[in-house]
Scaffold this motif. Sequence first.
Motif, mmCIF file in Angstrom:
data_model
loop_
_atom_site.group_PDB
_atom_site.id
_atom_site.type_symbol
_atom_site.label_atom_id
_atom_site.label_comp_id
_atom_site.label_asym_id
_atom_site.label_seq_id
_atom_site.Cartn_x
_atom_site.Cartn_y
_atom_site.Cartn_z
ATOM 1 N N UNK A 150 0.851 -1.196 0.000
ATOM 2 C CA UNK A 150 0.000 0.000 0.000
ATOM 3 C C UNK A 150 0.883 1.241 0.000
ATOM 4 N N UNK A 151 0.390 2.308 -0.637
ATOM 5 C CA UNK A 151 1.140 3.556 -0.689
ATOM 6 C C UNK A 151 2.047 3.634 -1.899
ATOM 7 N N UNK A 152 2.770 4.756 -2.020
ATOM 8 C CA UNK A 152 3.691 4.998 -3.129
ATOM 9 C C UNK A 152 4.987 5.573 -2.594
ATOM 10 N N UNK A 153 6.090 5.078 -3.096
ATOM 11 C CA UNK A 153 7.388 5.568 -2.655
ATOM 12 C C UNK A 153 7.644 6.985 -3.180
ATOM 13 N N UNK A 154 8.733 7.609 -2.729
ATOM 14 C CA UNK A 154 9.091 8.968 -3.137
ATOM 15 C C UNK A 154 9.251 9.039 -4.664
ATOM 16 N N UNK A 155 8.762 10.137 -5.237
ATOM 17 C CA UNK A 155 8.854 10.329 -6.679
ATOM 18 C C UNK A 155 10.314 10.268 -7.135
ATOM 19 N N UNK A 156 10.538 9.578 -8.247
ATOM 20 C CA UNK A 156 11.882 9.473 -8.786
ATOM 21 C C UNK A 156 12.649 8.267 -8.302
ATOM 22 N N UNK A 198 -0.720 -9.982 4.455
ATOM 23 C CA UNK A 198 0.073 -9.121 5.328
ATOM 24 C C UNK A 198 0.348 -7.823 4.569
ATOM 25 N N UNK A 199 -0.009 -6.707 5.180
ATOM 26 C CA UNK A 199 0.119 -5.403 4.523
ATOM 27 C C UNK A 199 1.483 -4.768 4.792
ATOM 28 N N UNK A 200 2.061 -4.182 3.739
ATOM 29 C CA UNK A 200 3.333 -3.461 3.852
ATOM 30 C C UNK A 200 3.125 -2.047 3.326
ATOM 31 N N UNK A 201 3.312 -1.042 4.195
ATOM 32 C CA UNK A 201 3.112 0.364 3.828
ATOM 33 C C UNK A 201 4.440 0.965 3.366
ATOM 34 N N UNK A 202 4.495 1.398 2.100
ATOM 35 C CA UNK A 202 5.735 1.987 1.573
ATOM 36 C C UNK A 202 5.522 3.466 1.213
ATOM 37 N N UNK A 203 4.429 4.067 1.705
ATOM 38 C CA UNK A 203 4.106 5.447 1.331
ATOM 39 C C UNK A 203 5.234 6.405 1.744
ATOM 40 N N UNK A 238 13.942 -0.407 3.147
ATOM 41 C CA UNK A 238 13.855 -1.856 2.942
ATOM 42 C C UNK A 238 12.998 -2.472 4.044
ATOM 43 N N UNK A 239 12.304 -3.531 3.687
ATOM 44 C CA UNK A 239 11.478 -4.272 4.640
ATOM 45 C C UNK A 239 11.826 -5.742 4.515
ATOM 46 N N UNK A 240 12.141 -6.374 5.637
ATOM 47 C CA UNK A 240 12.429 -7.805 5.657
ATOM 48 C C UNK A 240 11.288 -8.538 6.358
#
Length: 237
Positions: free
Chosen positions: A110-116, A139-144, A151-153
């Motif tokens: 879910x979410x969006x990483x930094x532009x670029x 299992x939800x992973x928020x990368x907003x 990084x997520x492990x």
Amino acid sequence: MAEIDNKVPAEVRTQFGKGFARRLRAAGQIPAVVYGHGSEVLHVALPARQVSLLLRKKNAVLDLQIDGKSQLALVKDAQKDPVRQIIEHIDLVVVTKGEKVVVDVPIHIVGTQQSGSTLELDAKAVPLEAEATHIPEFIEVDIDGAVPGFRVTFADLKLPADVKVAGESEQLVVHVHAAKAKDSGETGAELAAELADEAAHAEHKAEIHAEQHDAEKAEALADAELSGAAAAAEAAE
């Protein structure tokens, strides 16, 4: 979508073979086997439409109604026709309330990483140990707002109570890095859309399967009527 009742009528069968299995599927049923906990392998027939809907959820647990008794069983494997994708056979493992099982649970981004920047998905599922009757659907992973270096492990995942990772804790789930020319990575939104599209595609397949089962059943009934008519004509002669 309304919750599908997981109480499934299971009819014990004593006939086997490809021919019998085809007749079962034409009649709107799926052949299955139930095993585990030291019990003898039990061969049953399950209602195709209800089970196909229940199998939209990963790691479905069915409450089998066998000869008036209830038996919980985890779907271990669902074998499908490679062309039509119709469920041909199901393997079920006997489970009990409170029993721990190890299963692969899907990852939802879910979410969006930094532009670029670019997001890489390293694992689409995580092996978890959980109670058979309380397996998380995903299992939800928020990368907003995630920036390069994020990084997520497996060890970083937020898990429900009494659920733990059954794999290597350092296994990467996702990571973000700086975008490069002609980078083949995907954005978080693209990954989420891709996973959502896969889920929608699976649901659409299940609907098609149900329609195909109905068509096969109608065809089988028509064949039976024709055979009956032929026999009657022969007797009259």
